[in-house]
Design an enzyme around this catalytic site. Sequence first.
Site, mmCIF file in Angstrom:
data_model
loop_
_atom_site.group_PDB
_atom_site.id
_atom_site.type_symbol
_atom_site.label_atom_id
_atom_site.label_comp_id
_atom_site.label_asym_id
_atom_site.label_seq_id
_atom_site.Cartn_x
_atom_site.Cartn_y
_atom_site.Cartn_z
ATOM 1 N N THR A 145 0.854 -1.184 0.000
ATOM 2 C CA THR A 145 0.000 0.000 0.000
ATOM 3 C C THR A 145 0.890 1.234 0.000
ATOM 4 O O THR A 145 1.887 1.294 0.716
ATOM 5 C CB THR A 145 -0.946 0.032 1.216
ATOM 6 O OG1 THR A 145 -1.904 -1.022 1.090
ATOM 7 C CG2 THR A 145 -1.699 1.351 1.295
ATOM 8 N N PHE A 177 1.231 5.132 0.831
ATOM 9 C CA PHE A 177 0.660 6.154 1.706
ATOM 10 C C PHE A 177 1.255 7.510 1.352
ATOM 11 O O PHE A 177 2.450 7.608 1.066
ATOM 12 C CB PHE A 177 0.967 5.850 3.176
ATOM 13 C CG PHE A 177 0.386 4.559 3.686
ATOM 14 C CD1 PHE A 177 -0.833 4.540 4.341
ATOM 15 C CD2 PHE A 177 1.068 3.357 3.514
ATOM 16 C CE1 PHE A 177 -1.365 3.356 4.823
ATOM 17 C CE2 PHE A 177 0.547 2.162 3.985
ATOM 18 C CZ PHE A 177 -0.678 2.162 4.643
#
Length: 280
Positions: free
Chosen positions: A174, A176
């Site tokens: 992921t 960020f």
Amino acid sequence: MKRIAIQGQVGSFHDVASHRYFEGEEIELICCDTFEDVFAEMKKDNNVIALVAIENTIAGSLLHNYELLRESGMQIVGEHKLRISHSIMCLPDEDWNDITEVNSHPVALMQCRDFLKKHPSMKVVEADDTAGSAKMISEGQMRGHAAICSKFAAPLYNMKVLEESIETNKHNFTRFLVLCDPWQAEELSMPNQSNKASIVFSLPHNEGSLSQVLSIFSFYKINLTKIQSLPIIGREWEYMFYIDVMYEDYTRYHQAIDAVRPLTKQLKVLGEYKEGKSTI
């Protein structure tokens, strides 16, 4: 001390990414239920920094967060890429035979689909947060329940890890974004040492308008690493384009921006920053 607003509870992947990005620094987390709440915290106090998930290598882009970012006026000053590894955990005195229900965020459940198929007797229930599920089970002493979340949540909520690394794809990351009020952007990043930028713009409804923009970036040797289009509500078949570019020469990058600006509408640089590291 830096105050960091995140979506989710202590022990969530947002928490882990915050500590990895600000490694060695003292931080205070502001845990929010929703991403809207994260941006509201920044509006309430312009000293608050936010760390917000923007895309996942499996689930794709978090489209709503693009809109929240653009509308907020906040600036990107950094990014971090975190390897997402899920664990299943339960109350300390329970085991596999006791589990009848598993709780987690819908994206985490999707990422563990193959594991869940092997355990058809467990009822799958969606929750607002991964670590929040562990917190809920622990505080409520919810027997027969298990949570899927980061292994780092287990000691925080006195939970027992039954199995680690249950995600289907082991190359799951992921990305960020680190956001702040523009007035403190220079303190948190050095634009002239950057090699990446995020930009948003719309285009006139003319033939070849997007290809012209892309050709200019190519001419200036600007590497387009991502393009995401979102419809403009109320203006049928018109789109906002969110793009990420990478560059080696800051001056040439700015020359490219100056060259494409007359071809676009509402062009805005959301942030200039250094490409983020990947951690596990």
